[in-house]
Design a protein around this motif. Structure first.
Motif, PDB file in Angstrom:
ATOM      1  N   TRP A 247       0.845  -1.201   0.000  1.00 41.60           N
ATOM      2  CA  TRP A 247       0.000   0.000   0.000  1.00 41.60           C
ATOM      3  C   TRP A 247       0.877   1.246   0.000  1.00 41.60           C
ATOM      4  O   TRP A 247       0.559   2.250  -0.654  1.00 41.60           O
ATOM      5  CB  TRP A 247      -0.912  -0.004   1.227  1.00 41.60           C
ATOM      6  CG  TRP A 247      -1.708  -1.254   1.367  1.00 41.60           C
ATOM      7  CD1 TRP A 247      -1.493  -2.269   2.242  1.00 41.60           C
ATOM      8  CD2 TRP A 247      -2.840  -1.660   0.571  1.00 41.60           C
ATOM      9  NE1 TRP A 247      -2.415  -3.273   2.061  1.00 41.60           N
ATOM     10  CE2 TRP A 247      -3.254  -2.929   1.045  1.00 41.60           C
ATOM     11  CE3 TRP A 247      -3.542  -1.073  -0.488  1.00 41.60           C
ATOM     12  CZ2 TRP A 247      -4.336  -3.615   0.507  1.00 41.60           C
ATOM     13  CZ3 TRP A 247      -4.619  -1.762  -1.026  1.00 41.60           C
ATOM     14  CH2 TRP A 247      -5.000  -3.018  -0.533  1.00 41.60           C
ATOM     15  N   LEU A 248       1.973   1.193   0.728  1.00 40.47           N
ATOM     16  CA  LEU A 248       2.917   2.305   0.784  1.00 40.47           C
ATOM     17  C   LEU A 248       3.418   2.652  -0.617  1.00 40.47           C
ATOM     18  O   LEU A 248       3.437   3.823  -1.025  1.00 40.47           O
ATOM     19  CB  LEU A 248       4.096   1.923   1.694  1.00 40.47           C
ATOM     20  CG  LEU A 248       5.341   2.813   1.646  1.00 40.47           C
ATOM     21  CD1 LEU A 248       5.044   4.166   2.264  1.00 40.47           C
ATOM     22  CD2 LEU A 248       6.506   2.137   2.366  1.00 40.47           C
ATOM     23  N   LEU A 249       3.805   1.632  -1.369  1.00 38.63           N
ATOM     24  CA  LEU A 249       4.391   1.860  -2.687  1.00 38.63           C
ATOM     25  C   LEU A 249       3.357   2.284  -3.720  1.00 38.63           C
ATOM     26  O   LEU A 249       3.708   2.788  -4.786  1.00 38.63           O
ATOM     27  CB  LEU A 249       5.118   0.596  -3.152  1.00 38.63           C
ATOM     28  CG  LEU A 249       6.331   0.247  -2.271  1.00 38.63           C
ATOM     29  CD1 LEU A 249       6.760  -1.189  -2.488  1.00 38.63           C
ATOM     30  CD2 LEU A 249       7.477   1.207  -2.551  1.00 38.63           C
ATOM     31  N   GLY A 250       2.084   2.093  -3.387  1.00 43.54           N
ATOM     32  CA  GLY A 250       1.038   2.600  -4.272  1.00 43.54           C
ATOM     33  C   GLY A 250       0.935   4.118  -4.199  1.00 43.54           C
ATOM     34  O   GLY A 250       0.427   4.770  -5.116  1.00 43.54           O
ATOM     35  N   SER A 251       1.432   4.704  -3.100  1.00 46.98           N
ATOM     36  CA  SER A 251       1.353   6.155  -2.904  1.00 46.98           C
ATOM     37  C   SER A 251       2.703   6.839  -3.053  1.00 46.98           C
ATOM     38  O   SER A 251       2.775   8.018  -3.365  1.00 46.98           O
ATOM     39  CB  SER A 251       0.810   6.460  -1.500  1.00 46.98           C
ATOM     40  OG  SER A 251      -0.390   5.784  -1.261  1.00 46.98           O
ATOM     41  N   LEU A 252       3.752   6.084  -2.798  1.00 49.94           N
ATOM     42  CA  LEU A 252       5.093   6.666  -2.804  1.00 49.94           C
ATOM     43  C   LEU A 252       5.862   6.115  -4.002  1.00 49.94           C
ATOM     44  O   LEU A 252       6.200   4.938  -4.039  1.00 49.94           O
ATOM     45  CB  LEU A 252       5.802   6.302  -1.493  1.00 49.94           C
ATOM     46  CG  LEU A 252       7.023   7.100  -1.099  1.00 49.94           C
ATOM     47  CD1 LEU A 252       6.676   8.556  -0.857  1.00 49.94           C
ATOM     48  CD2 LEU A 252       7.662   6.501   0.149  1.00 49.94           C
ATOM     49  N   THR A 253       6.127   6.948  -4.981  1.00 49.74           N
ATOM     50  CA  THR A 253       6.771   6.478  -6.215  1.00 49.74           C
ATOM     51  C   THR A 253       8.185   7.013  -6.388  1.00 49.74           C
ATOM     52  O   THR A 253       8.932   6.528  -7.245  1.00 49.74           O
ATOM     53  CB  THR A 253       5.936   6.882  -7.444  1.00 49.74           C
ATOM     54  OG1 THR A 253       5.745   8.307  -7.430  1.00 49.74           O
ATOM     55  CG2 THR A 253       4.570   6.198  -7.414  1.00 49.74           C
ATOM     56  N   GLU A 254       8.575   8.020  -5.575  1.00 51.64           N
ATOM     57  CA  GLU A 254       9.937   8.544  -5.669  1.00 51.64           C
ATOM     58  C   GLU A 254      10.336   9.202  -4.353  1.00 51.64           C
ATOM     59  O   GLU A 254       9.497   9.505  -3.501  1.00 51.64           O
ATOM     60  CB  GLU A 254      10.056   9.555  -6.806  1.00 51.64           C
ATOM     61  CG  GLU A 254       9.224  10.813  -6.604  1.00 51.64           C
ATOM     62  CD  GLU A 254       9.569  11.891  -7.629  1.00 51.64           C
ATOM     63  OE1 GLU A 254       9.697  13.055  -7.216  1.00 51.64           O
ATOM     64  OE2 GLU A 254       9.715  11.563  -8.822  1.00 51.64           O
ATOM     65  N   PHE A 255      11.627   9.422  -4.207  1.00 48.14           N
ATOM     66  CA  PHE A 255      12.135  10.130  -3.034  1.00 48.14           C
ATOM     67  C   PHE A 255      13.302  11.002  -3.482  1.00 48.14           C
ATOM     68  O   PHE A 255      14.282  10.515  -4.051  1.00 48.14           O
ATOM     69  CB  PHE A 255      12.597   9.148  -1.953  1.00 48.14           C
ATOM     70  CG  PHE A 255      13.115   9.819  -0.709  1.00 48.14           C
ATOM     71  CD1 PHE A 255      12.231  10.319   0.230  1.00 48.14           C
ATOM     72  CD2 PHE A 255      14.484   9.979  -0.494  1.00 48.14           C
ATOM     73  CE1 PHE A 255      12.692  10.954   1.384  1.00 48.14           C
ATOM     74  CE2 PHE A 255      14.951  10.616   0.648  1.00 48.14           C
ATOM     75  CZ  PHE A 255      14.055  11.100   1.588  1.00 48.14           C
TER      76      PHE A 255
END
Length: 646
Positions: free
Chosen positions: A489-497
């Motif tokens: 679920w985290l990676l569904g919202s966070l695509t870069e840093f």
């Protein structure tokens, strides 16, 4: 010195004898043995409960002032009687009805009960900490008492009830007449507990643990009386005598309203234990006064241990809300987002109406402003901890890391701050310890590397041993190993840093860019050309089971692996949805083959179609198992494997 008794049994109602819930029996025995070395907490817990009862009366009286019964001066009174060997704690708070006594004392109506008892080890020291996390203050009475008598009357009711137990298997209930509302608890002390029959000792405990309680805690005043001169002319020794005058023992002022410089670390810690019913000190806290469009004071704490019901979606959570020092509600969940549900403390607003309700909280701009400011305080506190006290942050992460990960999708405004606080396991350490931040990863990236690589799996072992890692390990490229369910679920919202793309090594085409030499790219093209016939045969054999079959550039030691399309759900995500009873889109995997592997060479050289089909399915099933998937037909897999072995 004993508190005056005005109660008497109602002779028309027979005594009712009831059994404790099984968990209560077990808990009381643990209390007596595990916490025996910390007996002072008994007073702390009972005073804290009395304070909560007064807060609840204030709140209910906002809508019905008659509940005060012409007595609005709320207080807690402590007394002792040396002759009877009793200690009495009484309050004029909300009190309890008969049903509430049974619900609150006869049972543990608390989620996480089963997990709590499974965690107990029999080691008194370890179990003491667990009991503290569970927060069961009233039962601590039996550490110093072999019998407890509780007499209570709910505000607005004419019926009192008396509860009595020796802390073994049962308790009795009687209907009684009680002139005043509230609750009185009489502790009949065990042998060798005479220290609690000492005026100075009781007052010392109150000042040590309960100085922050906003209600006055009163006791009868002691005075020194000089000895009289006897008839023989000899001066008799003086002594402390108990007067009939009540005195307030604690400061009786809202701790959060005091200046920070006037509050000691111990006072902050004891106040945390009061609002959280935790036995351990917090990891960190933030105390701030905000002035401007909204005026409020916040005192927010980060616990050191997670409660047992942290992941129970039905539980109420939040912080205590006060308006102008008046308690309004417990667990005000609208003042803190779900992903920060572990935060404890108080918020005292100068702007909200005194009759505020949960519905008003939901639609209030003032509340939104307080919530946003409080979230920034908590995230700032965590950033400071991560930078200045990394060991404390590691403790925090082990307890609450999975909850904080929920924030990336829940709180878009603070997504970057949250991302900076996240920690992961990686191939660099190759342990399950989640200690690598995105910033750590970027600092150690290879010069030519453009992306942050990661892999998700059901378990850490599945991620650590995934065949997809082979080329990355060979080239010394760090990969984050994500195995918490919330990671998908985290990676569904966070695509870069910080401008670096987050790239799954198990999705889409593998493009290492400048990390691959021109010579390696030429070799890959040559292998693809040579394996064209094999790829077509395998695709024809597997049919609809796969989306595509192609040559892999990820593997060095394994025969095959499964890959998801660039925009498809990962295999791990599909399994999570299925386990949750949700039907996701039907996704067919891509099978990648390693032509250099002996098993694939054997497959390529197999001329008999039936054997070729068995081998092709076997390679596919192995790849599915390696990524944590489940076989549709395990019996067929076993049959093919046996055929190959024989």
């Amino acid at each position: 010195m004993a508190t005056a008794k005005t109660d008497q049994k109602n002779e028309n109602v027979a005594t009712e004898k009831l059994e404790f819930q099984a968990e209560v029996k077990q808990l009381m025995q643990l209390m007596i043995h595990s916490l025996y070395s910390n007996k002072e907490i008994v007073l702390r817990e009972l005073i804290s409960n009395a304070s909560d009862a007064a807060d609840k009366l204030r709140f209910e009286a906002l809508a019905n002032s008659a509940l005060y019964e012409n007595d609005s001066e709320l207080k807690i009174t402590i007394g002792f009687d040396k002759a009877a060997r009793t200690v009495t704690i009484s309050d004029n708070g909300i009190g309890m009805s008969r049903d509430e006594v049974i619900a609150n004392i006869g049972t543990i109506a608390k989620s996480g009960t089963k997990e709590f008892f499974q965690s107990l080890s029999g080691d008194d020291a370890k179990d003491a900490n667990l009991i503290g996390q569970f927060g069961v203050g009233f039962y601590s009475s039996f550490i110093i008492a072999d019998k407890v008598t509780l007499t209570t009357r709910r505000a607005g009711s004419s019926d009192g009830v008396q509860w009595q137990s020796a802390g073994e298997g049962d308790y009795t209930l009687d209907s009684v007449k009680k002139a005043s509302r509230g609750t009185e608890i009489v502790l009949h002390l065990r042998e060798n507990e005479d220290e609690f029959l000492n005026d100075w000792q009781l007052k010392s405990i109150i000042r040590k643990y309960s100085d922050h309680i906003t209600l006055p805690i009163t006791m009868l005043k002691s005075e020194w009386k000089e000895g009289e001169q006897g008839a023989d002319g000899v001066q008799k020794p003086g002594e402390m005598v108990i007067t009939d005058t009540l005195e307030t023992i604690n400061k009786a002022s809202a701790l959060w309203a005091r200046a920070k410089n006037d509050i000691t670390e111990d006072e902050y810690n004891e106040f945390y234990k009061h609002v959280s019913h935790d036995f351990e000190a917090p990891l960190a806290y933030s105390h701030s006064r905000v002035e401007g469009k909204q005026e409020y004071i916040s005192l927010l704490y980060i616990p050191s241990k997670a409660p047992f019901d942290l992941y129970d979606r039905e539980r109420r959570h939040g912080i205590k809300l006060y308006v102008k020092r008046v308690f309004i509600m417990e667990d005000a969940d609208k003042l803190m987002p779900q992903y920060l549900r572990f935060v404890r403390g108080v918020i005292d607003s100068a702007d909200l109406p005194l009759n505020v309700s949960r519905e008003i909280l939901q639609d209030s701009r003032d509340v939104d402003a307080i919530k946003n400011g409080s979230v920034k305080k908590v995230l700032g506190l965590l950033e400071e901890m991560a930078t200045e006290k990394p060991d404390d942050y590691a403790k925090f992460w082990s307890e609450f890391g999975r909850v904080l990960k929920e924030g990336a999708g829940e709180d878009f405004a603070n997504k970057d701050k949250i991302a900076g606080l996240l920690r992961f396991a990686s191939t660099r350490g190759d342990t399950a310890s989640q200690s690598v931040s995105f910033a750590d990863y970027i600092a150690k990236m290879q010069v030519e590397q453009k992306a942050i690589y990661y892999i998700t799996a059901d378990t850490f072992a599945a991620a650590q041993h995934s065949p997809h890692l082979e080329i990355f390990r060979k080239k010394g490229i760090e990969v984050l190993l994500l195995s918490d369910k919330v990671d998908e679920w985290l990676l569904g919202s966070l695509t870069e840093f910080e401008g670096k793309k987050l790239q799954s090594i198990a999705k889409g085409d593998l493009d290492l860019g400048a990390l691959e030499t021109d010579t390696e790219k030429e070799i890959h093209k040559k292998i693809e050309e040579e394996a064209k016939t094999l790829i077509e045969r395998v695709k024809a054999t597997l049919g609809d089971a796969v989306k595509e079959v192609r040559v892999t550039h990820r593997l060095t030691d394994s025969p095959a692996c499964l890959v998801a399309g660039e925009h498809d759900l990962s295999g791990n995500m599909a399994r999570i949805l299925k386990a949750a009873g949700q039907k996701g889109p039907e996704i067919k995997p891509i099978l990648e083959l390693n032509p250099a592997h002996k098993l694939v060479k054997r497959l390529e050289n197999e001329t008999e179609e039936a054997k070729f089909a068995d081998l092709a399915h076997l390679v596919f099933d192995q790849a599915l198992l390696a990524e944590g998937g489940q076989l549709n037909d395990p019996a067929a897999f076993v049959k093919r494997m046996n055929s190959l072995l024989v």
